[in-house]
Scaffold this motif. Structure first.
Motif, PDB file in Angstrom:
ATOM      1  N   GLU A  47     -13.321  11.590   7.767  1.00 14.34           N
ATOM      2  CA  GLU A  47     -11.968  11.212   8.191  1.00 14.34           C
ATOM      3  C   GLU A  47     -11.654   9.778   7.777  1.00 14.34           C
ATOM      4  N   ALA A  48     -12.633   8.891   7.965  1.00 18.63           N
ATOM      5  CA  ALA A  48     -12.432   7.500   7.560  1.00 18.63           C
ATOM      6  C   ALA A  48     -12.159   7.402   6.062  1.00 18.63           C
ATOM      7  N   LEU A  49     -12.908   8.144   5.285  1.00 22.30           N
ATOM      8  CA  LEU A  49     -12.728   8.138   3.840  1.00 22.30           C
ATOM      9  C   LEU A  49     -11.328   8.613   3.469  1.00 22.30           C
ATOM     10  N   ALA A  50     -10.855   9.640   4.135  1.00 21.65           N
ATOM     11  CA  ALA A  50      -9.517  10.164   3.847  1.00 21.65           C
ATOM     12  C   ALA A  50      -8.448   9.111   4.126  1.00 21.65           C
ATOM     13  N   HIS A  51      -8.615   8.363   5.226  1.00 23.26           N
ATOM     14  CA  HIS A  51      -7.638   7.317   5.544  1.00 23.26           C
ATOM     15  C   HIS A  51      -7.618   6.244   4.458  1.00 23.26           C
ATOM     16  N   LEU A  52      -8.783   5.822   4.017  1.00 22.45           N
ATOM     17  CA  LEU A  52      -8.829   4.758   3.007  1.00 22.45           C
ATOM     18  C   LEU A  52      -8.299   5.239   1.665  1.00 22.45           C
ATOM     19  N   GLU A  53      -8.598   6.465   1.310  1.00 18.52           N
ATOM     20  CA  GLU A  53      -8.075   6.981   0.045  1.00 18.52           C
ATOM     21  C   GLU A  53      -6.566   7.130   0.105  1.00 18.52           C
ATOM     22  N   GLY A  54      -6.048   7.459   1.298  1.00 19.03           N
ATOM     23  CA  GLY A  54      -4.603   7.497   1.454  1.00 19.03           C
ATOM     24  C   GLY A  54      -3.974   6.123   1.287  1.00 19.03           C
ATOM     25  N   ALA A  55      -4.632   5.127   1.862  1.00 18.45           N
ATOM     26  CA  ALA A  55      -4.128   3.758   1.720  1.00 18.45           C
ATOM     27  C   ALA A  55      -4.160   3.304   0.269  1.00 18.45           C
ATOM     28  N   LEU A  56      -5.247   3.618  -0.424  1.00 16.36           N
ATOM     29  CA  LEU A  56      -5.357   3.214  -1.827  1.00 16.36           C
ATOM     30  C   LEU A  56      -4.335   3.923  -2.698  1.00 16.36           C
ATOM     31  N   ALA A  57      -4.011   5.166  -2.337  1.00 14.97           N
ATOM     32  CA  ALA A  57      -3.040   5.919  -3.125  1.00 14.97           C
ATOM     33  C   ALA A  57      -1.614   5.435  -2.895  1.00 14.97           C
ATOM     34  N   GLU A  58      -1.316   5.051  -1.648  1.00 17.58           N
ATOM     35  CA  GLU A  58       0.071   4.703  -1.307  1.00 17.58           C
ATOM     36  C   GLU A  58       0.319   3.203  -1.240  1.00 17.58           C
ATOM     37  N   GLY A  59      -0.734   2.411  -1.259  1.00 22.66           N
ATOM     38  CA  GLY A  59      -0.571   0.949  -1.207  1.00 22.66           C
ATOM     39  C   GLY A  59      -1.295   0.366  -0.013  1.00 22.66           C
ATOM     40  N   THR A  60      -2.232  -0.534  -0.296  1.00 26.03           N
ATOM     41  CA  THR A  60      -3.037  -1.113   0.784  1.00 26.03           C
ATOM     42  C   THR A  60      -2.350  -2.280   1.461  1.00 26.03           C
ATOM     43  N   GLN A  61      -1.343  -2.853   0.822  1.00 28.11           N
ATOM     44  CA  GLN A  61      -0.639  -4.037   1.328  1.00 28.11           C
ATOM     45  C   GLN A  61      -1.610  -5.184   1.608  1.00 28.11           C
ATOM     46  N   GLU A  62      -2.595  -5.330   0.716  1.00 27.54           N
ATOM     47  CA  GLU A  62      -3.577  -6.411   0.846  1.00 27.54           C
ATOM     48  C   GLU A  62      -3.033  -7.651   0.143  1.00 27.54           C
ATOM     49  N   ASP A  63      -1.966  -8.197   0.722  1.00 25.74           N
ATOM     50  CA  ASP A  63      -1.255  -9.273   0.049  1.00 25.74           C
ATOM     51  C   ASP A  63      -1.913 -10.629   0.235  1.00 25.74           C
ATOM     52  N   ARG A  64      -2.694 -10.786   1.276  1.00 21.89           N
ATOM     53  CA  ARG A  64      -3.384 -12.065   1.469  1.00 21.89           C
ATOM     54  C   ARG A  64      -4.619 -12.150   0.594  1.00 21.89           C
ATOM     55  N   GLU A  65      -4.939 -13.379   0.154  1.00 22.36           N
ATOM     56  CA  GLU A  65      -6.054 -13.578  -0.758  1.00 22.36           C
ATOM     57  C   GLU A  65      -7.373 -13.076  -0.181  1.00 22.36           C
ATOM     58  N   ASP A  66      -7.564 -13.250   1.119  1.00 23.69           N
ATOM     59  CA  ASP A  66      -8.847 -12.859   1.717  1.00 23.69           C
ATOM     60  C   ASP A  66      -8.986 -11.350   1.886  1.00 23.69           C
ATOM     61  N   LEU A  67      -7.919 -10.597   1.637  1.00 23.87           N
ATOM     62  CA  LEU A  67      -7.958  -9.137   1.809  1.00 23.87           C
ATOM     63  C   LEU A  67      -8.103  -8.379   0.497  1.00 23.87           C
ATOM     64  N   HIS A  68      -8.027  -9.053  -0.626  1.00 29.56           N
ATOM     65  CA  HIS A  68      -8.039  -8.357  -1.909  1.00 29.56           C
ATOM     66  C   HIS A  68      -9.309  -7.505  -2.054  1.00 29.56           C
ATOM     67  N   GLY A  69      -9.115  -6.191  -2.186  1.00 31.18           N
ATOM     68  CA  GLY A  69     -10.236  -5.285  -2.401  1.00 31.18           C
ATOM     69  C   GLY A  69     -10.870  -4.731  -1.132  1.00 31.18           C
ATOM     70  N   ARG A  70     -10.276  -4.994   0.028  1.00 29.00           N
ATOM     71  CA  ARG A  70     -10.900  -4.562   1.283  1.00 29.00           C
ATOM     72  C   ARG A  70     -11.030  -3.051   1.377  1.00 29.00           C
ATOM     73  N   ALA A  71      -9.940  -2.320   1.170  1.00 25.39           N
ATOM     74  CA  ALA A  71      -9.994  -0.860   1.297  1.00 25.39           C
ATOM     75  C   ALA A  71     -10.963  -0.254   0.288  1.00 25.39           C
ATOM     76  N   ALA A  72     -10.947  -0.768  -0.946  1.00 23.70           N
ATOM     77  CA  ALA A  72     -11.847  -0.240  -1.977  1.00 23.70           C
ATOM     78  C   ALA A  72     -13.304  -0.489  -1.605  1.00 23.70           C
ATOM     79  N   TYR A  73     -13.592  -1.647  -1.032  1.00 25.31           N
ATOM     80  CA  TYR A  73     -14.973  -1.968  -0.653  1.00 25.31           C
ATOM     81  C   TYR A  73     -15.476  -0.998   0.416  1.00 25.31           C
ATOM     82  N   TRP A  74     -14.703  -0.809   1.463  1.00 22.43           N
ATOM     83  CA  TRP A  74     -15.185   0.035   2.562  1.00 22.43           C
ATOM     84  C   TRP A  74     -15.161   1.514   2.186  1.00 22.43           C
ATOM     85  N   ARG A  75     -14.294   1.889   1.249  1.00 20.17           N
ATOM     86  CA  ARG A  75     -14.364   3.264   0.732  1.00 20.17           C
ATOM     87  C   ARG A  75     -15.720   3.495   0.074  1.00 20.17           C
TER      88      ARG A  75
END
Length: 810
Positions: A467-495
């Motif tokens: 389930e967690a994987l599905a949520h992250l893949e959904g975020a990566l597909a639709e936009g992670t909104q990782e606009d802050r510098e410290d967030l770049h790549g967060r969803a991809a890392y935890w996926r």
């Protein structure tokens, strides 16, 4: 440097003639601190080639081509090298700049006077400029005025690029003795279409007032005031116009003068101009008839609100709270009263009096119907209640925000924060439902990616990895909104982490490798390399190799028409003599009038600040406007852009402080960059000072260990600040010797908080522990500092700090 590059000498020589054609630059002729030059003076001036000649087609006639002759060579590409403004510490100009930066004005003037008789023509004017500046800083304006005459005198029929600045400064000095002569001196500068024209006009008008030429002064002052923003104090115009009006017998003139003084006092309340305005007001009020005096005795509510806003903008929260409270008590207009009450509550919130802020803001939201005021009051009230530990009342405020202002941009933020509080209170089902429906409820919101990440985080923690994987893949597909510098790549890392935990190591390896390539040197890319090393050292090395070999810090730019402008030439001349504020105005003038004001022109500006030692300005530009460079690795020519964004500012000071301590210099660089952007005189709202942002009690504790004095003044001295800061960092490093990477969190939140978080979660991996730091500010700060530490380590030596996965033992 490629053949054909053109350097500052040619630009400056051209500018001497361009100035006669009437182009110039904006300048307030402010004398600014030279402390920013220290870091730049630690490096030697780069060797430059001789300026190129004109293109062959314009400067020479080639012999007639024969059948046997080779085809004509293409003219070399013209390029600009910002190294031309780098100070040379071995040269007299560099020595004088260093003396000035150390507060040794008399020594600086002595050096200039010693070398001037034998100085080559191309540097003599710069030496006169610096000698004049040193004389001013020594308290000798007459000597400075005489010296500046050498700067304004044309050489070989052409004025030096510094001439208009020198003339403006001479006129300012003349104001102390002969205002009429000052007006005459500055007059030519008012006729030219240059960015310093308004400064010259301001000075001319003030000089006319002082000289008693009222008929000439008043129309100009009124014109300048009409051109100004109503929200600005415009003291340089308002004060002399008020002086002029106050001398008249008419009541209306005195009333207008009072309004002008109030404008200055309320819109720039912390300035010396405001103090002058306040001192003038009593006498003017006393000269009014009693009925008019009563009406004008106090600022209007609107004027008082402007003063409170200025205090708030300066982060003077105590004063701002009192000022907004006064407006709220006096205002008869409901809209102004509600605005003042909200701003009062905001000031209380930022004073960290969360309980009182929560109650106040909840009352504002209850009483005020304006959507903006109500939404922001509910939002801050919710945050304040949450920080005070009252989650129920916090959720209530967030719920009311959604209910009463569903179209406001904060509605999805309220949904997100309220959902997290439900999770903290143990109602996982309700939390999940509210996060799950957030994207559909607020389709235009900016919290979708955050909601999906938190759903994934909760699911992973509950062991629901698919389930967690599905949520992250959904975020990566639709936009992670990782606009802050410290967030770049967060969803991809935890996926990728989830893929590994689901026993899909090949996919995890591929995902981490892609992350390392797409977000090079980011915090999450560095963590990905740690994971890859555990999975396969060869895979980690292969991924790291995608960053390429380190380039060098040299950078040049294709020639553009902006470089042919007089303003650009003067900017270079100013940077060479450490006049950073004036150069900023020049470069802004160039940018505003450029036919192609693109990112590359911003990079030119940033590179010039970097070479001149104005590191705060360079870092600001790369963060605010140029962060796209973070998507390409620091290799080949791109290395220079990373180096500008992550400069070795104050390198001698920082590396000396690291020599006898366990703390690596790269970590000190990282903390200084994230704390102050290398602004040595930075002072925060919490009264933290200098490069490493030390508060006085902490600084005094560690200053004793290194035999230094820690005061607000000494903490703005780079060597003192960095030495004490490094001693504090060293103490923290030794507190967590088996994994000092938690040091940034302790530096920000205190070692007590970090000890508690380690004790509560001793078996967590570092990456999970950082993700669950409960303070938003500390979590973000920790990621930023760890990222910067890795970047500095890579840029300096192509190595990364070891981010050990295990937390330090306690």
């Amino acid at each position: 440097m490629a053949t054909g590059a053109i350097f500052v000498g040619e630009v400056v020589r051209r500018t001497r003639s361009w100035w006669r054609e009437g182009a110039a630059v904006r300048s307030g002729m402010m004398l600014v601190p030279l402390r920013v030059m220290v870091g730049a003076l630690a490096a030697a001036m780069a060797t430059c080639n001789t300026p190129s000649s004109s293109p062959p087609s314009l400067s020479a006639t080639a012999p007639a081509a024969t059948q046997e002759s080779a085809p004509p060579a293409s003219p070399p590409e013209r390029r600009f090298d910002p190294d031309v403004v780098r100070p040379n510490p071995a040269a007299p100009v560099g020595q004088i700049l260093l003396a000035l930066s150390n507060g040794e004005a008399e020594r600086a003037e002595a050096i200039a006077n010693q070398v001037l008789p034998d100085a080559p023509e191309e540097t003599r004017t710069e030496l006169y400029w610096l000698a004049a500046r040193a004389a001013l800083e020594s308290g000798a304006p007459a000597r400075a005025h005489a010296t500046l005459a050498h700067v304004t005198t044309p050489t070989e029929g052409a004025e030096h690029p510094l001439a208009p600045w020198a003339r403006l400064l001479r006129a300012r000095i003349m104001m102390e003795g002969d205002a009429a002569l000052a007006a005459e001196e500055v007059a030519p500068l008012t006729e030219l279409d240059w960015a310093g024209r308004d400064d010259a006009r301001d000075l001319q008008a003030a000089a006319w007032v002082e000289a008693g030429e009222v008929e000439r002064a008043e129309p100009l002052l009124r014109a300048l005031l009409a051109e100004s923003s109503a929200s600005s104090a415009r003291a340089s115009v308002a004060l002399p116009l008020a002086q002029l009006l106050a001398q008249r017998d008419e009541v209306d003139a005195k009333v207008e003068a009072i309004r002008l003084l109030r404008r200055v006092a309320t819109r720039a309340p912390l300035s010396s101009a405001a103090r002058e305005a306040e001192e003038r007001l009593p006498a003017l009020l006393a000269a009014l008839p009693p009925e008019r005096r009563r009406d004008l005795r106090e600022p209007t509510p609107e004027e008082a609100f402007a003063r409170a806003e200025a205090l708030s903008s300066a982060m003077r929260w105590d004063d701002a709270e009192a000022a907004f409270h006064e407006v709220a008590q006096r205002a008869e207009d409901d809209g102004l009263q509600c605005q003042a009450r909200y701003q009062e509550g905001r000031a209380i919130y930022y004073r960290r009096q969360r309980g009182r802020a929560a109650q106040h803001l909840a009352g504002v939201a209850r009483d005020c119907a304006q959507e903006e005021v109500r939404a922001w009051s509910r939002y801050l009230a919710g945050k304040a209640y949450a920080a005070s530990g009252d989650h129920e009342l916090a959720r209530q405020q967030y719920g009311l925000l959604e209910e009463q202002t569903p179209g406001h941009s904060l509605a999805d933020d309220a949904r997100y924060r309220g959902a997290l509080l439900l999770g903290e209170d143990g109602d996982e089902d309700a939390m999940v439902e509210r996060l799950r429906t957030l994207p559909s409820t607020y389709p235009g919101g900016d919290m979708h990616g955050h909601a999906r990440f938190m759903l994934a985080w909760r699911a992973r923690r509950a062991g629901q990895r698919e389930e967690a994987l599905a949520h992250l893949e959904g975020a990566l597909a639709e936009g992670t909104q990782e606009d802050r510098e410290d967030l770049h790549g967060r969803a991809a890392y935890w996926r990728a982490v989830l893929l590994l935990e689901l026993e899909r190591p090949d996919e995890a390896r591929e995902a981490w490798t892609e992350l390392v390539e797409t977000h090079p040197l980011s915090y999450y890319a560095q963590q990905a390399l740690v994971r890859l090393s555990e999975l396969s050292p060869a895979a980690a090395e292969s991924a790291r190799a995608r960053w390429g070999s380190r380039g060098d810090a040299s950078i040049t730019f294709a020639w553009r028409e902006d470089f042919d402008t007089p303003a650009f030439g003067r900017a270079l001349a100013l940077l060479e003599v450490g006049a950073i504020e004036e150069a900023k105005q020049e470069l802004a003038y160039v940018r505003e009038r450029s036919s192609a004001a693109d990112d590359e022109l911003r990079w030119v500006e940033a590179s010039l600040y970097d070479r001149a030692g104005a590191y705060p300005e360079a870092v600001y530009l790369t963060r605010r406007f140029l962060d796209a460079f973070l998507t390409a690795p620091p290799t080949d020519d791109h290395y220079a852009r990373w180096r500008i964004a992550y400069p070795r500012a104050y390198a001698d000071v920082i590396e000396r402080a690291a020599q006898d301590r366990p703390v690596p210099a790269e970590l000190i660089f990282a903390i200084a960059r994230e704390e102050s952007s290398f602004r040595a005189d930075a002072v925060s709202v919490a009264q933290a000072y200098g490069l490493t942002q030390l508060i006085v009690p902490t600084a005094r504790r560690f200053a004793q260990r290194v035999d230094l004095r820690a005061t607000p003044s000494t903490l703005t001295q780079p060597a003192t600040n960095v030495t004490i800061g490094a001693e504090f960092m060293s103490w923290l490093w030794q507190r967590y010797p088996d994994n000092p990477v938690v040091l940034p969190a302790a530096y920000n939140a205190g070692q007590g908080a970090v000890d508690r978080w380690i004790d509560e979660r001793p078996d967590q991996r570092l990456d999970v522990w950082v993700e669950e730091i409960p303070y938003d500010e500390t979590r973000r700060y920790t990621r930023r500092v760890l990222q910067s530490w890795g970047i500095y380590a890579w840029l300096n030596g192509a190595e990364l700090p070891r981010l050990r996965p295990a937390l330090p033992s306690r």
